[in-house]
Design a protein around this motif. Structure first.
Motif, PDB file in Angstrom:
ATOM      1  N   ILE A  13     -24.243   7.774 -47.261  1.00 53.24           N
ATOM      2  CA  ILE A  13     -23.284   8.776 -47.714  1.00 53.24           C
ATOM      3  C   ILE A  13     -23.954  10.125 -47.571  1.00 53.24           C
ATOM      4  N   SER A  14     -23.199  11.057 -47.150  1.00 51.64           N
ATOM      5  CA  SER A  14     -23.784  12.388 -46.979  1.00 51.64           C
ATOM      6  C   SER A  14     -24.076  12.985 -48.357  1.00 51.64           C
ATOM      7  N   ASP A  15     -24.994  13.874 -48.402  1.00 50.61           N
ATOM      8  CA  ASP A  15     -25.389  14.525 -49.662  1.00 50.61           C
ATOM      9  C   ASP A  15     -24.236  15.343 -50.259  1.00 50.61           C
ATOM     10  N   THR A  16     -23.447  15.934 -49.425  1.00 49.68           N
ATOM     11  CA  THR A  16     -22.320  16.727 -49.904  1.00 49.68           C
ATOM     12  C   THR A  16     -21.291  15.830 -50.592  1.00 49.68           C
ATOM     13  N   LEU A  17     -20.980  14.672 -49.962  1.00 52.03           N
ATOM     14  CA  LEU A  17     -20.035  13.734 -50.566  1.00 52.03           C
ATOM     15  C   LEU A  17     -20.587  13.176 -51.869  1.00 52.03           C
ATOM     16  N   ARG A  18     -21.872  12.872 -51.880  1.00 50.90           N
ATOM     17  CA  ARG A  18     -22.513  12.349 -53.093  1.00 50.90           C
ATOM     18  C   ARG A  18     -22.390  13.353 -54.236  1.00 50.90           C
ATOM     19  N   GLN A  19     -22.658  14.623 -53.963  1.00 46.29           N
ATOM     20  CA  GLN A  19     -22.582  15.659 -54.998  1.00 46.29           C
ATOM     21  C   GLN A  19     -21.138  15.855 -55.463  1.00 46.29           C
ATOM     22  N   ASP A  20     -20.194  15.820 -54.545  1.00 45.95           N
ATOM     23  CA  ASP A  20     -18.780  15.974 -54.916  1.00 45.95           C
ATOM     24  C   ASP A  20     -18.317  14.829 -55.820  1.00 45.95           C
ATOM     25  N   LEU A  21     -18.741  13.604 -55.536  1.00 38.63           N
ATOM     26  CA  LEU A  21     -18.386  12.465 -56.388  1.00 38.63           C
ATOM     27  C   LEU A  21     -18.993  12.583 -57.777  1.00 38.63           C
ATOM     28  N   LYS A  22     -20.245  13.026 -57.822  1.00 38.68           N
ATOM     29  CA  LYS A  22     -20.892  13.229 -59.122  1.00 38.68           C
ATOM     30  C   LYS A  22     -20.142  14.279 -59.932  1.00 38.68           C
ATOM     31  N   ASP A  23     -19.761  15.358 -59.280  1.00 37.21           N
ATOM     32  CA  ASP A  23     -19.032  16.420 -59.980  1.00 37.21           C
ATOM     33  C   ASP A  23     -17.649  15.944 -60.435  1.00 37.21           C
ATOM     34  N   LEU A  24     -17.041  15.078 -59.645  1.00 33.28           N
ATOM     35  CA  LEU A  24     -15.711  14.589 -59.969  1.00 33.28           C
ATOM     36  C   LEU A  24     -15.718  13.678 -61.195  1.00 33.28           C
ATOM     37  N   TYR A  25     -16.707  12.814 -61.332  1.00 33.01           N
ATOM     38  CA  TYR A  25     -16.733  11.831 -62.415  1.00 33.01           C
ATOM     39  C   TYR A  25     -17.644  12.214 -63.585  1.00 33.01           C
ATOM     40  N   SER A  26     -18.231  13.327 -63.549  1.00 29.75           N
ATOM     41  CA  SER A  26     -19.064  13.743 -64.685  1.00 29.75           C
ATOM     42  C   SER A  26     -18.243  14.701 -65.549  1.00 29.75           C
ATOM     43  N   PHE A  27     -18.411  14.585 -66.864  1.00 28.86           N
ATOM     44  CA  PHE A  27     -17.662  15.407 -67.797  1.00 28.86           C
ATOM     45  C   PHE A  27     -18.649  16.221 -68.588  1.00 28.86           C
ATOM     46  N   THR A  28     -18.530  17.465 -68.484  1.00 29.37           N
ATOM     47  CA  THR A  28     -19.371  18.351 -69.274  1.00 29.37           C
ATOM     48  C   THR A  28     -18.446  19.287 -70.041  1.00 29.37           C
ATOM     49  N   ALA A  29     -18.436  19.124 -71.338  1.00 30.48           N
ATOM     50  CA  ALA A  29     -17.626  19.983 -72.187  1.00 30.48           C
ATOM     51  C   ALA A  29     -18.555  20.751 -73.089  1.00 30.48           C
ATOM     52  N   SER A  30     -18.248  21.974 -73.239  1.00 35.96           N
ATOM     53  CA  SER A  30     -19.064  22.776 -74.143  1.00 35.96           C
ATOM     54  C   SER A  30     -18.315  22.924 -75.457  1.00 35.96           C
ATOM     55  N   ILE A  31     -18.922  22.458 -76.518  1.00 39.35           N
ATOM     56  CA  ILE A  31     -18.332  22.512 -77.854  1.00 39.35           C
ATOM     57  C   ILE A  31     -19.048  23.615 -78.606  1.00 39.35           C
ATOM     58  N   PRO A  32     -18.286  24.527 -79.161  1.00 39.54           N
ATOM     59  CA  PRO A  32     -18.938  25.627 -79.890  1.00 39.54           C
ATOM     60  C   PRO A  32     -19.770  25.097 -81.061  1.00 39.54           C
ATOM     61  N   ALA A  33     -20.773  25.826 -81.416  1.00 37.52           N
ATOM     62  CA  ALA A  33     -21.699  25.387 -82.465  1.00 37.52           C
ATOM     63  C   ALA A  33     -20.997  25.251 -83.823  1.00 37.52           C
ATOM     64  N   GLY A  34     -20.045  26.059 -84.147  1.00 32.69           N
ATOM     65  CA  GLY A  34     -19.394  26.026 -85.451  1.00 32.69           C
ATOM     66  C   GLY A  34     -18.238  25.035 -85.533  1.00 32.69           C
ATOM     67  N   PHE A  35     -17.946  24.338 -84.448  1.00 31.77           N
ATOM     68  CA  PHE A  35     -16.812  23.421 -84.431  1.00 31.77           C
ATOM     69  C   PHE A  35     -16.988  22.281 -85.428  1.00 31.77           C
ATOM     70  N   ASP A  36     -18.162  21.658 -85.480  1.00 37.28           N
ATOM     71  CA  ASP A  36     -18.417  20.567 -86.420  1.00 37.28           C
ATOM     72  C   ASP A  36     -18.232  21.040 -87.865  1.00 37.28           C
ATOM     73  N   ASP A  37     -18.709  22.237 -88.144  1.00 35.72           N
ATOM     74  CA  ASP A  37     -18.571  22.769 -89.504  1.00 35.72           C
ATOM     75  C   ASP A  37     -17.102  23.001 -89.864  1.00 35.72           C
ATOM     76  N   SER A  38     -16.302  23.504 -88.924  1.00 34.93           N
ATOM     77  CA  SER A  38     -14.895  23.755 -89.227  1.00 34.93           C
ATOM     78  C   SER A  38     -14.132  22.437 -89.416  1.00 34.93           C
ATOM     79  N   VAL A  39     -14.465  21.405 -88.621  1.00 31.33           N
ATOM     80  CA  VAL A  39     -13.817  20.099 -88.794  1.00 31.33           C
ATOM     81  C   VAL A  39     -14.176  19.517 -90.155  1.00 31.33           C
TER      82      VAL A  39
END
Length: 155
Positions: A13-39
């Motif tokens: 598999i080409s490196d470009t396709l490999r990177q695109d697949l990784k980006d497609l199936y990886s989930f990175t969410a940024s949760i604010p630091a105060g979110f846990d405290d507010s919940v």
């Protein structure tokens, strides 16, 4: 003889396709630091409100139960009891067979006499409705008959 080329373990598999697949199936969410405290703060607030509500409901039910008990005791104390009827043997019933002196001969009058007979308690001689000189089961039967008589007293 011809030989087959070797099969690699992983497909190429080409490196470009490999990177695109990784980006497609990886989930990175940024949760604010105060979110846990507010919940946590919101959960505590909701729990406190529910606890206050349940506490108020329990107090209300307890108050209603206490008021009902007081009313029952007051009704019991204000109504004539069969035990108190014989305390004043001088007072006669309004009508023959009206043991509880409520102005009418009903099945409760027969019940009072039957209960007193069964308990071997003192019995008022005025409860002798058949006139044989003794208050017994015959009088209970006679009061019961008088209570369900639909002829209007005509015999």
């Amino acid at each position: 003889m011809s030989t087959l080329p070797e099969q690699p373990d992983e497909p190429i598999i080409s490196d470009t396709l490999r990177q695109d697949l990784k980006d497609l199936y990886s989930f990175t969410a940024s949760i604010p630091a105060g979110f846990d405290d507010s919940v946590l703060r919101e959960a505590k607030s909701t729990f406190t409100q529910r606890r206050r509500f349940h506490s108020r409901v329990r107090w209300a039910i307890g108050g209603i139960s206490a008021a009902a008990a007081i009313m029952l005791v007051a009704l019991r104390l204000s109504s004539p009891s069969p035990d108190r009827i014989s305390e004043h043997p001088v007072v006669m019933a309004i009508k023959p067979g009206d043991v509880d002196r409520d102005g009418k001969v009903d099945i409760l009058d027969a019940f009072v006499v039957a209960r007193r007979l069964h308990a071997h308690a003192p019995i008022d001689k005025a409860w002798d409705v058949n006139g044989d000189g003794a208050v017994d089961q015959k009088d209970v039967d006679r009061i019961g008959t008088m209570a369900v008589d639909i002829s209007g007293g005509v015999r």
